[in-house]
Design an enzyme around this catalytic site. Structure first.
Site, PDB file in Angstrom:
ATOM      1  N   GLY A 111     -34.194  14.594  38.902  1.00 56.83           N
ATOM      2  CA  GLY A 111     -33.280  13.900  38.128  1.00 56.83           C
ATOM      3  C   GLY A 111     -33.690  12.763  37.091  1.00 56.83           C
ATOM      4  N   ASP A 112     -34.403  12.107  37.302  1.00 57.43           N
ATOM      5  CA  ASP A 112     -34.993  10.998  36.633  1.00 57.43           C
ATOM      6  C   ASP A 112     -35.728  11.569  35.376  1.00 57.43           C
ATOM      7  OD1 ASP A 112     -34.308   8.636  38.108  1.00 57.43           O
ATOM      8  OD2 ASP A 112     -35.922   9.485  39.671  1.00 57.43           O
ATOM      9  N   ARG A 113     -36.542  12.655  35.352  1.00 61.22           N
ATOM     10  CA  ARG A 113     -37.136  13.503  34.543  1.00 61.22           C
ATOM     11  C   ARG A 113     -36.069  14.421  33.622  1.00 61.22           C
ATOM     12  NH1 ARG A 113     -41.381  13.932  31.491  1.00 61.22           N
ATOM     13  NH2 ARG A 113     -39.994  13.007  30.599  1.00 61.22           N
TER      14      ARG A 113
END
Length: 457
Positions: free
Chosen positions: A259-261
């Site tokens: 999700g951060d990526r």
């Protein structure tokens, strides 16, 4: 980046992967015994999003709350030199998530730390006042090329929500169930399916309908509901939602950090002028490659990697006057030529440290098709060789900075170099070492192996 840096605004965590082997059960409980072989720390949350964007070449400013405890200092050290950090005070301890893993699988996660962002107080107590800090944050947000809110529910976004509501640059909001609601007018909101259900007043079974409802409910320009290996559903104002599938779906073992990526890639694309659909397509492709390469477990910040395994042989050798040998390279598809070089190198001293290019470093040097073998597996195979005493991962294009920290007596390279041709030769000399060029076995190379495999296919 154009028009200013990417500002990542949110909660940073310390993530630690404890890697080992689980080959037996505990005699007094039905639980596996994990023989620990390595510990890999990395930034998590907003820190991970900022680090990944910086590794892609973006100029990044991270606004996040950090504690003064050991874990907070460790986290700050991994971010230093990669991003510009604007630290906020954190009340309580640094939030740390430790995953115990064996055979590439997570067995258990241990969460600790109760830190929450707080406002700045006057020295010696008294009324709370953070006027100067707010002015600095407002100036950074005003100059941003894009802003990513990475909300993990620890108060940073909530504390400065009013300033985020005034952002004029593209604003991506990655929400959290315990976090603040996204401000109206976001360019893109990126919940996963579970978060989309919590954000919606009336959760929808179909992610298309959930995304469509959130666009209106959050007053956002676009919402992308991420669906893991299925990609993402994108909804925009006055348009039907569309499914954006990954271009090269592959096996999924670990999705930690995906999700951060995704959010970081979308924010960078928007900063470069992409529209919502183009940004989400880029984010789906980037996060898919990230997961295929090992996800967050493959992220090795340079500061952490340089301190994971190398200090032990160095500490043993230096007091005894031992001779430390080091060599470096990609070591993708380990072959007989590599093994021959490593054996020769080990014979030149009392211990051998192998400096290995990270996955990101190899992609920059050799293109998007490499490496063939992901970083954790390359490290594992090299570590199993009897001639190798330690393996260290570096993320730069050359190991020069790592050489200056290790200060090897001998730096070994194989091939037709003269010593002066090596970009790291000057670093070796500054460290007081010598460069030794060793012959390689003819015809053995990773490039040749890949070419032969493609021809045979």
């Amino acid at each position: 980046m154009t028009g200013g840096p990417l500002v990542v605004f949110g909660d940073s965590l310390l993530d630690v992967d404890v890697e080992g082997a689980a080959e037996r059960l505990c005699p007094d409980a039905p639980a596996p015994v994990v023989d620990v072989r390595a510990e890999h720390p990395r930034p998590g949350g907003a820190g991970l999003a900022a680090l990944l964007a910086a590794r892609d070449g973006a100029e990044v400013v991270l606004v996040s709350a950090l504690a003064g405890d050991e874990q907070g200092r460790r986290l700050a050290g991994m971010l230093a030199g990669r991003v510009e950090l604007i630290p906020l005070p954190l009340g309580g301890g640094t939030v740390c998530k430790t995953r115990v893993r064996a055979g590439g699988q997570t067995l258990v996660r241990l969460d600790s730390g109760d830190g929450r962002a707080r406002r700045v107080g006057r020295p010696g107590g008294g009324p709370v006042r953070d006027d100067l800090l707010r002015e600095r944050i407002a100036a950074v947000l005003a100059a941003a090329g894009a802003v990513l809110v990475s909300d993990y529910g620890h108060g940073v976004a909530e504390l400065y929500r009013d300033l985020l509501g005034e952002v004029r640059a593209p604003l991506v909001w990655d929400p959290h169930p315990r976090g603040a609601a996204p401000v109206p007018g976001c360019s893109l909101v990126t919940p996963n399916e579970a978060e989309a259900g919590l954000l919606a007043a009336a959760p929808a079974a179909d992610p298309r309908e959930a995304a469509r409802g959130l666009v209106g409910g959050l007053r956002a320009e676009a919402v992308a509901v991420t669906l893991g290996e299925r990609g993402a559903v994108l909804a925009r104002r006055d348009r039907d939602p569309i499914l954006i599938a990954p271009p090269d779906p592959g096996p999924v073992r670990d999705t930690c950090g995906a999700g951060d990526r995704f959010a970081a890639a979308a924010a960078v694309a928007l900063a470069h002028g992409a529209g919502a659909e183009e940004a989400v397509r880029e984010a789906v492709a980037v996060s898919g490659r990230f997961v295929a390469a090992g996800a967050a477990s493959a992220v090795r910040p340079a500061a952490a990697a340089a301190g994971e395994r190398a200090p032990d042989p160095v500490a043993r050798l230096r007091p005894a006057g031992g001779r430390l040998v080091a060599t470096g390279g990609c070591f993708d598809l380990l072959h007989a030529g590599h093994v021959s070089l490593l054996r020769q190198a080990r014979a030149l001293g009392d211990a051998l440290v192998v400096c290995v290019n990270s996955d990101a470093s190899i992609r920059r040097l050799k293109g998007p098709g490499r490496p063939v073998v992901a970083e954790p597996d390359r490290v594992e195979v090299l570590s199993a060789l009897g001639c190798v005493d330690a393996v260290v991962v570096f993320d730069e294009d050359t190991p020069a900075a790592l050489i200056e920290r290790l200060r090897p007596d001998v730096w070994v390279k194989g091939g037709d170099y003269t010593g002066r041709d090596l970009p790291e030769a000057e670093a070796v000399r500054r460290a007081g070492g010598e460069v030794v060029i060793l012959p390689t076995l003819p015809g053995r190379s990773t490039t040749n192996i890949i070419a032969a495999a493609r021809s045979a296919g």
